[in-house]
Design a protein around this motif. Sequence first.
Motif, PDB file in Angstrom:
ATOM      1  N   PRO A 150       0.762   3.760   0.948  1.00 48.46           N
ATOM      2  CA  PRO A 150       1.429   2.566   0.425  1.00 48.46           C
ATOM      3  C   PRO A 150       1.019   2.156  -1.001  1.00 48.46           C
ATOM      4  CG  PRO A 150       0.638   2.166   2.653  1.00 48.46           C
ATOM      5  CD  PRO A 150       0.129   3.511   2.242  1.00 48.46           C
ATOM      6  N   PRO A 151      -0.286   2.115  -1.333  1.00 47.35           N
ATOM      7  CA  PRO A 151      -0.627   1.687  -2.691  1.00 47.35           C
ATOM      8  C   PRO A 151      -0.055   2.609  -3.783  1.00 47.35           C
ATOM      9  CG  PRO A 151      -2.549   1.502  -1.290  1.00 47.35           C
ATOM     10  CD  PRO A 151      -1.504   2.249  -0.501  1.00 47.35           C
ATOM     11  N   ASP A 176       4.919  -3.118   4.277  1.00 49.63           N
ATOM     12  CA  ASP A 176       3.459  -2.994   4.354  1.00 49.63           C
ATOM     13  C   ASP A 176       2.797  -3.890   3.307  1.00 49.63           C
ATOM     14  OD1 ASP A 176       0.832  -1.691   3.372  1.00 49.63           O
ATOM     15  OD2 ASP A 176       1.187  -0.702   5.297  1.00 49.63           O
ATOM     16  N   LYS A 177       1.755  -4.617   3.701  1.00 49.38           N
ATOM     17  CA  LYS A 177       1.092  -5.539   2.784  1.00 49.38           C
ATOM     18  C   LYS A 177       0.436  -4.804   1.614  1.00 49.38           C
ATOM     19  CE  LYS A 177      -3.280  -5.780   5.252  1.00 49.38           C
ATOM     20  NZ  LYS A 177      -4.286  -6.580   5.883  1.00 49.38           N
ATOM     21  N   HIS A 178      -0.059  -3.579   1.840  1.00 57.38           N
ATOM     22  CA  HIS A 178      -0.689  -2.813   0.763  1.00 57.38           C
ATOM     23  C   HIS A 178       0.352  -2.348  -0.253  1.00 57.38           C
ATOM     24  CE1 HIS A 178      -4.480  -2.874   2.864  1.00 57.38           C
ATOM     25  NE2 HIS A 178      -3.882  -2.412   3.944  1.00 57.38           N
ATOM     26  N   LEU A 179       1.525  -2.000   0.250  1.00 64.90           N
ATOM     27  CA  LEU A 179       2.635  -1.612  -0.622  1.00 64.90           C
ATOM     28  C   LEU A 179       3.035  -2.791  -1.498  1.00 64.90           C
ATOM     29  CD1 LEU A 179       4.937   0.558  -1.153  1.00 64.90           C
ATOM     30  CD2 LEU A 179       6.251  -0.741   0.513  1.00 64.90           C
ATOM     31  N   LYS A 180       3.200  -3.940  -0.892  1.00 65.81           N
ATOM     32  CA  LYS A 180       3.590  -5.129  -1.650  1.00 65.81           C
ATOM     33  C   LYS A 180       2.505  -5.536  -2.642  1.00 65.81           C
ATOM     34  CE  LYS A 180       6.818  -6.972   1.656  1.00 65.81           C
ATOM     35  NZ  LYS A 180       8.043  -7.290   1.004  1.00 65.81           N
ATOM     36  N   ARG A 181       1.247  -5.466  -2.234  1.00 61.91           N
ATOM     37  CA  ARG A 181       0.150  -5.852  -3.117  1.00 61.91           C
ATOM     38  C   ARG A 181       0.103  -4.953  -4.349  1.00 61.91           C
ATOM     39  NH1 ARG A 181      -4.660  -5.216  -0.146  1.00 61.91           N
ATOM     40  NH2 ARG A 181      -4.066  -7.054   1.003  1.00 61.91           N
ATOM     41  N   ALA A 182       0.283  -3.640  -4.164  1.00 64.42           N
ATOM     42  CA  ALA A 182       0.237  -2.709  -5.288  1.00 64.42           C
ATOM     43  C   ALA A 182       1.385  -2.965  -6.256  1.00 64.42           C
ATOM     44  CB  ALA A 182       0.277  -1.269  -4.786  1.00 64.42           C
TER      45      ALA A 182
END
Length: 161
Positions: A11-12, A40-46
């Motif tokens: 995801p990141p 995915d929260k990691h996808l959105k955060r990146a």
Amino acid sequence: MNVVLYEPEIPPNTGSVARLCAATRTTLHLVEPLGFEIDDKHLKRAGLDYWPHVDLRVHGSWQEFTARHGGARLLFFSKKAAKSYVSARFREGDFLVFGPETRGLPESLLDANEADSYLIPMMNPAVRSLNLANAVSIVLYEGLRQLGGLQLPPSDLKMTQ
């Protein structure tokens, strides 16, 4: 230009590529299956808060992608290719195809597209591969450079004077 991530897994990395695509106004195509959920929260955060600025297209399979874009020019990037990406001559509308992080593009796809397959040379043979987001950045910016797409927007030019 278009960036295609074939079955991305991390995801990141996808989030970082999405941010790159937002910054360069490049369409991002994700070919399923994905190794994560699109929310995915990691996808959105990146990708931080840039997701509204990403022209994102999700395709259910490689077959679905090629049915929709099969007539387009596809360039494939893999450490298994024989030619350097600097030998590629990019064109408007190209689709830059990158494989999943742990296994890369399938051999069958590279074999069928050998003339349009490129690698990013690495100087240290002890390093297996580059991070996916780094590889996409290197190739996309070379393509944009060749096409003259690295000019500052008019509003930015005013700020630098």
